[in-house]
Design a protein around this motif. Structure first.
Motif, PDB file in Angstrom:
ATOM      1  N   ALA A 164     106.793 -48.806  87.460  1.00 11.27           N
ATOM      2  CA  ALA A 164     106.263 -48.367  86.169  1.00 11.27           C
ATOM      3  C   ALA A 164     106.377 -46.849  86.009  1.00 11.27           C
ATOM      4  CB  ALA A 164     104.803 -48.808  86.032  1.00 11.27           C
TER       5      ALA A 164
ATOM      6  N   SER B 121     108.924 -54.112  84.547  1.00  9.98           N
ATOM      7  CA  SER B 121     108.152 -53.141  85.320  1.00  9.98           C
ATOM      8  C   SER B 121     107.461 -53.869  86.458  1.00  9.98           C
ATOM      9  CB  SER B 121     107.112 -52.472  84.418  1.00  9.98           C
ATOM     10  OG  SER B 121     106.214 -51.681  85.167  1.00  9.98           O
TER      11      SER B 121
ATOM     12  N   LEU C  41     101.162 -50.880  85.032  1.00  8.87           N
ATOM     13  CA  LEU C  41     101.817 -50.297  83.861  1.00  8.87           C
ATOM     14  C   LEU C  41     100.720 -49.925  82.868  1.00  8.87           C
ATOM     15  CD1 LEU C  41     104.396 -49.721  82.132  1.00  8.87           C
ATOM     16  CD2 LEU C  41     104.170 -52.063  81.272  1.00  8.87           C
TER      17      LEU C  41
END
Length: 445
Positions: free
Chosen positions: A211, A236, A241
């Motif tokens: 991320a 991600s 994230l």
């Protein structure tokens, strides 16, 4: 054309030669995700009964544990009955490592070594059948991003695979993955520009990475007003994230992000679908949340059963129903592992996640490590050694590896401690660097 050859030629032939059953697994999993939640729960109960029985009958650790609490596999009538069993912590896993292994498991075994979510190294054995199914589950989740097997990819990761597997890995990277790669241990303005140039030229279908590395790349492109080809899939992984990161990445690459959550011990745990729901890989893991902490029961691994395994991550919010129609259960907002970048004296950024993986995997004498950047020229390591008597040798190896990774102009201090505490939030920070945080704020401004 090459995409179709890989999907309908290379992969089927590879499966025939390996006799893995991967494609039939994929078809079954595609159908299973749409079954009603009650049916998936019944499947999980049966799988839990099977793995509990195998653990009891074939592993010394669980046979002793079940005996102490007078529990028998036939006592598992519903999933909530698992709560009668003790939690398996990371420290218990390491302490009872040998007796957790199934000595009766035959066939090909896979070894997975990880830095874990607390900076401690762990080694897990996985049977081949479980490995195949977990691979198929991960493929299913990856395709929720919009990417399809055979399409080229772009990776933001610590090291290209071919550096570990030689010519075979290099050939796969070029011919099968058709991947371009940004080494997150060597990030600079030059490497970011070069990667974006390759991205625009090759137009990969999927952008995959940590991320914070995805955010760094997107922020760099936005600040420097660089033209960027839209993505057709973004995944991600490896760390939380955050909302502000999602906004910048999706703005620059003009596509939604698929957030993926997993750990090396059990592989994929959950993944976002196209509607945003974080769906649990229910065929592979049974997930409990006790006092905000995540416990996992691996429903597939017979070589080293993990039952009610506490991975060190926490859930901050309750699960929300998803409108996609899948019967797979969902997971709430996570409070997982965190790591800053490190900013070197020559203006390179090194991913904290990638750094920790390198230190843990290359220095077997480590019990736990935390990397703290005090200034541009000073990095301090907090280290819990496996054996106190080997501190001197460990310190020498650590400083040598750090010198190779960080380059010249940086002084290293090694502090040996008995333990490294998590933050008040419960998170463990692999790397801490105020300098890098300030740099990233300026980059995104």
């Amino acid at each position: 054309m090459w995409e179709l050859l890989l999907r309908h030629g290379y992969e089927p032939i590879r499966e025939i030669l390996s006799q893995s059953g991967f494609r039939s697994q994929r078809k079954s999993l595609e159908e299973n995700q749409w079954r009603p939640p009650a049916e998936i729960a019944r499947q999980q109960l049966q799988a839990a009964r099977d793995i509990v029985r195998i653990a009891y009958e074939q592993t010394p650790y669980y046979r002793e544990v079940f005996g102490k609490i007078d529990f028998h596999p036939e006592d598992l009538h519903q999933l909530s009955d698992l709560q009668q069993l003790p939690i398996l912590s990371k420290s218990k896993l390491k302490e009872h490592y040998q007796t957790l292994r199934n000595p009766h498991q035959s066939g090909l075994l896979h070894t997975k070594r990880t830095s874990g979510s607390t900076g401690r190294p762990l080694e897990i054995f996985l049977d081949d059948s479980a490995m195949t199914t977990k691979h198929a589950i991960t493929r299913r989740a990856n395709e929720w991003s919009g990417w399809r097997y055979g399409q080229p990819i772009a990776k933001l990761w610590g090291l290209p695979e071919h550096r570990e597997s030689g010519f075979k890995g290099r050939l796969r990277t070029i011919a099968v993955d058709r991947a371009i790669h940004l080494n997150t241990l060597e990030i600079s303005s030059t490497s970011l520009r070069d990667f974006l140039r390759k991205w625009n030229h090759h137009a990969p279908a999927l952008l995959f990475g940590h991320a914070h590395s995805l955010y760094l790349l997107a922020s760099f492109a936005r600040k420097n007003r660089l033209a960027v080809q839209p993505a057709r899939g973004i995944i991600s992984s490896a760390m939380p994230l955050h909302g502000f990161q999602r906004v910048v990445i999706e703005e620059v690459f003009q596509y939604r992000i698929t957030d993926r959550y997993g750990c090396e011990e059990t592989s994929l745990i959950a993944c976002q679908c196209e509607k945003g729901g974080m769906h649990i890989a229910a065929e592979s893991v049974l997930l409990e949340v006790i006092d905000g902490k995540i416990l996992l029961t691996d429903l597939l691994n017979r070589a080293m059963p993990l039952i009610r395994y506490q991975i060190g991550d926490a859930v901050e919010s309750a699960a929300k129903p998803c409108t996609c129609g899948r019967g797979l259960p969902t997971l709430g907002q996570l409070a997982g592992r965190e790591a800053d970048f490190i900013l070197t004296a020559d203006d390179r950024l090194l991913s904290g996640i990638s750094l920790t993986e390198n230190f843990i995997l290359q220095l077997p004498g480590l019990e736990q490590i935390q990397i703290i950047q005090e200034s541009r020229n000073l990095i301090r390591f907090q280290v819990v050694p496996l054996e106190a008597s080997k501190r001197f040798d460990l310190q020498g190896s650590l400083i040598e590896l750090a010198g190779n990774l960080f380059g010249s102009g940086i002084h290293f201090e090694v502090e040996f401690v008995e333990s490294i505490a998590s933050e008040p939030s419960g998170k463990f920070r692999f790397c801490v660097s105020k300098m890098a945080q300030d740099y990233l704020r300026n980059l995104a401004a």
